[in-house]
Design an enzyme around this catalytic site. Structure first.
Site, PDB file in Angstrom:
ATOM      1  N   SER A  10       1.960  -8.120  -6.374  1.00 53.05           N
ATOM      2  CA  SER A  10       1.215  -9.281  -5.881  1.00 53.05           C
ATOM      3  C   SER A  10       1.840 -10.583  -6.408  1.00 53.05           C
ATOM      4  O   SER A  10       3.051 -10.763  -6.291  1.00 53.05           O
ATOM      5  CB  SER A  10      -0.263  -9.119  -6.276  1.00 53.05           C
ATOM      6  N   HIS A  11       1.044 -11.446  -7.031  1.00 52.51           N
ATOM      7  CA  HIS A  11       1.603 -12.696  -7.565  1.00 52.51           C
ATOM      8  C   HIS A  11       2.735 -12.418  -8.564  1.00 52.51           C
ATOM      9  O   HIS A  11       3.658 -13.230  -8.729  1.00 52.51           O
ATOM     10  CB  HIS A  11       0.464 -13.488  -8.232  1.00 52.51           C
ATOM     11  N   ASP A  27     -13.837   4.394  -2.981  1.00 58.82           N
ATOM     12  CA  ASP A  27     -13.365   3.232  -3.734  1.00 58.82           C
ATOM     13  C   ASP A  27     -14.144   1.984  -3.318  1.00 58.82           C
ATOM     14  O   ASP A  27     -14.051   1.545  -2.166  1.00 58.82           O
ATOM     15  CB  ASP A  27     -11.865   3.040  -3.487  1.00 58.82           C
ATOM     16  N   ASP A  85      -2.438  -5.554   3.747  1.00 62.99           N
ATOM     17  CA  ASP A  85      -3.002  -4.598   2.784  1.00 62.99           C
ATOM     18  C   ASP A  85      -4.371  -5.060   2.280  1.00 62.99           C
ATOM     19  O   ASP A  85      -4.861  -4.577   1.266  1.00 62.99           O
ATOM     20  CB  ASP A  85      -2.025  -4.377   1.620  1.00 62.99           C
ATOM     21  N   HIS A 140      -4.188  -3.269  -1.083  1.00 62.71           N
ATOM     22  CA  HIS A 140      -3.600  -4.059  -2.178  1.00 62.71           C
ATOM     23  C   HIS A 140      -3.862  -3.430  -3.556  1.00 62.71           C
ATOM     24  O   HIS A 140      -3.029  -3.538  -4.460  1.00 62.71           O
ATOM     25  CB  HIS A 140      -4.169  -5.480  -2.125  1.00 62.71           C
ATOM     26  N   ASP A 169      -4.572  -0.055  -3.963  1.00 66.72           N
ATOM     27  CA  ASP A 169      -3.881   1.251  -3.964  1.00 66.72           C
ATOM     28  C   ASP A 169      -2.446   1.110  -4.480  1.00 66.72           C
ATOM     29  O   ASP A 169      -1.908   2.034  -5.094  1.00 66.72           O
ATOM     30  CB  ASP A 169      -3.785   1.835  -2.542  1.00 66.72           C
TER      31      ASP A 169
HETATM   32 CA    CA Z   1      -7.971   2.336  -3.785  1.00 67.83          CA
END
Ligand code: CA
Length: 312
Positions: A111-112, A238, A256, A278, A280
């Site tokens: 990510s970032h 989740d 995502d 994102h 996962d």
């Molecule tokens: Ca997940």
């Protein structure tokens, strides 16, 4: 006599088992044993471990170490620019190179964190063997654009957003044992489309020139890779899927939940449409991911093997 024979057979079996185990291990246990250490860099609101036990990269460092990798997990400001977070990373990488005696590291950012590692490679190329981003918004994130336009517009909205994010960042920092400075508005700005473009203008290495192509695979001797997912609802157990289902509605392209498919491209695009959201991508939450596709831990192990085979 009979007891003696049984003893000999048992001894032979033990010996055979031990040698076949070590032969198996010689073939299989070092598949992720890269020349340079692997350094993991977290995303926005990320951390290394909460309360010293709960990992951001859930089960991933252990999975890599089982295959012979040397792994370091870094921790920077939860909410800040990649320049600020990148400088914090450089301090930690200098410690890692001192500890290991290796001159460089293989950086992997989620990510970032993918922008942070680009910054490090741009300003300290001497420390970097490779840069890999996983689900990083190199061309910006539609949700950041929306928040910029609709929440930050007024000073009140900006103050609320800033206070919320920076408090969250400070709390996460405290329970992960760090006290790095927070600047939520600057972080959000950087992940907007214009913010990401400005960042790429200063640090263009590996960023595709076209809207959805691949970037340069090698820049200044440093290899660049990326992968990402386009799954959103991947595991009914989740709780993160529900939130990502909502945030995905802000996106015009497949995504995502937080990062668009094309925006994730950097360098050599390994794949941009795994059935992963994102969270996962870093095997969250608690390893709850789709059971019908490659496990995130497998993707990291495969990538370490790719780096190893590239002599990195
Ligand atoms: Ca997940």
């Amino acid at each position: 006599m009979r007891t003696k024979w049984i003893g000999l057979v048992v001894a032979a079996l033990v010996l055979f088992n031990a040698s076949s185990a070590s032969a198996w291990c010689w073939w299989n246990c070092n598949t992720a044993k890269t020349q340079y250490p692997i350094v993991l860099a977290h995303g926005m609101a990320g951390f290394d471990e909460l309360f010293g036990v709960y990992e951001y990269w859930f089960g991933i460092p252990g999975a890599l170490e089982d295959k012979g990798a040397t792994v370091f997990v870094t921790s920077v400001s939860q909410f800040n620019t990649s320049q600020e977070r990148g400088e914090q990373l450089i301090d930690q990488i200098e410690t890692i190179t001192a500890i290991t005696g290796k001159s460089k590291v293989n950086l992997i950012g989620h990510s970032h964190g993918g922008l942070d590692v680009r910054y490090v490679a741009a300003v300290r190329p001497d420390l970097v063997a490779s840069v890999t981003s996983v689900g990083s918004p190199h061309k910006g994130a539609d949700l950041a654009d929306f928040l910029r336009d609709n929440v930050e517009g007024g000073s009140f909205g900006e103050a609320v957003l800033s206070a919320f994010a920076e408090t969250l960042g400070t709390v996460l920092g405290l329970i992960s044992g760090s006290d790095n400075p927070q600047d939520a508005v600057a972080a959000l700005d950087q992940l907007s489309t214009p913010g990401a473009a400005a960042f790429a203008a200063s640090y263009p290495q590996g960023v595709p020139a076209s809207s959805c192509g691949e970037g340069a695979a090698v820049v200044g001797g440093i290899r660049y890779y990326s992968w990402s997912g386009t799954g959103v609802l991947t595991n009914a157990l989740d709780i993160g899927d529900f939130a990502l289902g909502l945030t995905s509605l802000f996106y015009s392209e497949s995504n995502d939940g937080l990062v668009g498919r094309c925006s994730s491209h950097l360098g050599d695009v390994i794949r941009d449409n795994y059935f992963q959201n994102h969270l996962d991508e870093v095997n969250q939450v608690f390893g709850l991911v789709s059971i019908f596709t490659s496990n995130p831990k497998t993707l990291f192990k495969n990538h370490a093997n790719r780096l190893k085979n590239a002599g990195l």
